[in-house]
Design an enzyme around this catalytic site. Structure first.
Site, mmCIF file in Angstrom:
data_model
loop_
_atom_site.group_PDB
_atom_site.id
_atom_site.type_symbol
_atom_site.label_atom_id
_atom_site.label_comp_id
_atom_site.label_asym_id
_atom_site.label_seq_id
_atom_site.Cartn_x
_atom_site.Cartn_y
_atom_site.Cartn_z
ATOM 1 N N LYS A 1 6.254 47.142 25.120
ATOM 2 C CA LYS A 1 7.295 46.160 24.834
ATOM 3 C C LYS A 1 7.208 45.704 23.388
ATOM 4 O O LYS A 1 6.247 45.036 23.001
ATOM 5 C CB LYS A 1 7.153 44.952 25.777
ATOM 6 N N SER B 1 -5.232 47.007 29.502
ATOM 7 C CA SER B 1 -5.062 46.378 30.809
ATOM 8 C C SER B 1 -3.818 46.897 31.532
ATOM 9 O O SER B 1 -3.858 47.184 32.734
ATOM 10 C CB SER B 1 -5.013 44.862 30.669
ATOM 11 N N LYS C 1 11.326 38.459 24.772
ATOM 12 C CA LYS C 1 10.755 37.324 25.523
ATOM 13 C C LYS C 1 9.368 36.969 24.994
ATOM 14 O O LYS C 1 8.907 35.833 25.165
ATOM 15 C CB LYS C 1 10.734 37.623 27.020
#
Length: 345
Positions: free
Chosen positions: A105, A11, A191
């Protein structure tokens, strides 16, 4: 107009390809599955990941060497667990002068390497200083719809950072630059841990009070570890810090939130990952951050609690009770304290 290779047709890779295509670039989108590449080329869609029509200047490839031949920049958007293997394939035909931007990430467990470090280790004759990281609050679903989005690109090579900024910036995708590669990568990776926790909290049926506390104290944990490792504390107040934390902890688009939500409702981790059908980077990052905290002697109670839920079989409500009953202490805004220590003295 440039020819750009985007390696990773999930995505996020597809969304970034759309941004580049909107800017007039010819995009070569690589998939490790030939059938996915064929679907994109034949139907101009990538329906498993994004329900949008892809323009004709996005062409899919399943062969890495053909995909990167003659391009002016390479954007790596594969899961962190695939970074090293991806780079080994690139080594066979990459030109050292080609700018590399990554938008993945995560942190590698055991080695505790960030993505830029893994790339520079695996690519021959390519300097860590030249790698660019792209990070920030940016759900692929919203980027694909051209909703306003802002991100940061960071590199020790300012010219490469400006090149990345020029490639991606447009009226719906605003790009800032930074030189704090360490802080930008750590904010984007860590995060995801707090987003898992936010999903667990929502799955348990807790309200906004609990999630606000989790996000605030979670940001403190991220900043404590990040600054201990040498990051600029200001980075954690920026797009790849608090910005990415907000969007990932509060949106149903977030895989990490969705995974945490299922865990909070009592599902087992292996069943959650199977149901998700896509990589949940936070699960892998929890292992790395837990190890980091122990090795660096950094207090990260939320991370430790989520680790216990994921890998030690502890029930989520027991972890909440454990966090709420920690010893009394004075609240200190960790980031404000770190800024004071760095700039005011």
């Amino acid at each position: 107009m440039k020819e750009i290779a985007v390696l990773g047709a999930g995505s996020w890779g597809t969304a970034l390809s759309l941004v580049l295509a909107d800017n007039g670039h010819k995009v070569r989108l690589w998939s490790h599955r030939k059938e996915q590449a064929d679907e994109i080329n034949q139907t101009h869609q990538n329906l498993k990941y994004l329900d949008v029509t892809l323009p004709s200047n996005i062409v899919a490839y399943s062969d890495v060497e053909s995909c990167i031949s003659g391009v002016k920049a390479i954007v790596i958007v594969v899961p962190t667990k695939a970074i090293r293997e991806m780079c080994k394939q690139l080594n066979k035909s990459i030109e050292p002068s080609i700018p590399i931007i990554h938008a993945s990430k995560g942190i590698e467990p055991v080695s505790l390497k960030r993505v830029s470090q893994m790339i520079s280790e695996e690519l021959d004759d390519y300097k860590y200083e030249d790698i660019v990281v792209l990070s920030g609050p940016s759900h692929a679903e919203e980027v694909a719809l051209r909703h306003p989005t802002t991100v940061t690109v960071a590199s020790l090579n300012s010219e490469h950072a400006k090149l990345a900024q020029d490639l991606f910036i447009n009226e719906s995708f605003r790009v800032y630059t930074s030189s704090d590669v360490l802080g930008i990568e750590l904010g984007g990776a860590l995060k995801n841990i707090i987003a898992l926790g936010a999903g667990i909290s929502d799955g348990l049926g807790y309200g906004d009070n609990a999630k606000a506390a989790l996000m605030t104290r979670g940001l403190a944990e991220i900043a404590r570890l990040g600054t201990k490792l040498g990051a600029n504390p200001l980075s954690f107040l920026g797009l790849s810090g608090v910005g990415d934390l907000i969007v990932t902890c509060t949106s149903v688009h977030s895989r990490n939130w969705r995974a945490g939500n299922l865990l909070g409702k009592g599902h087992k981790l292996e069943d959650v990952l199977k149901e998700m059908g896509m990589v949940v980077e936070g699960v892998r990052t929890v292992k790395a951050a837990y190890q980091y905290a122990k090795e660096e002697n950094v207090e990260m109670p939320i991370t430790e609690g989520i680790y216990q839920v994921l890998f030690e079989g502890k029930k989520p409500n027991e972890v909440v009770e454990q966090l709420m009953n920690r010893s009394k202490r004075e609240e200190m805004n960790d980031i404000a304290h770190l800024l004071y220590e760095r700039y005011a003295r």
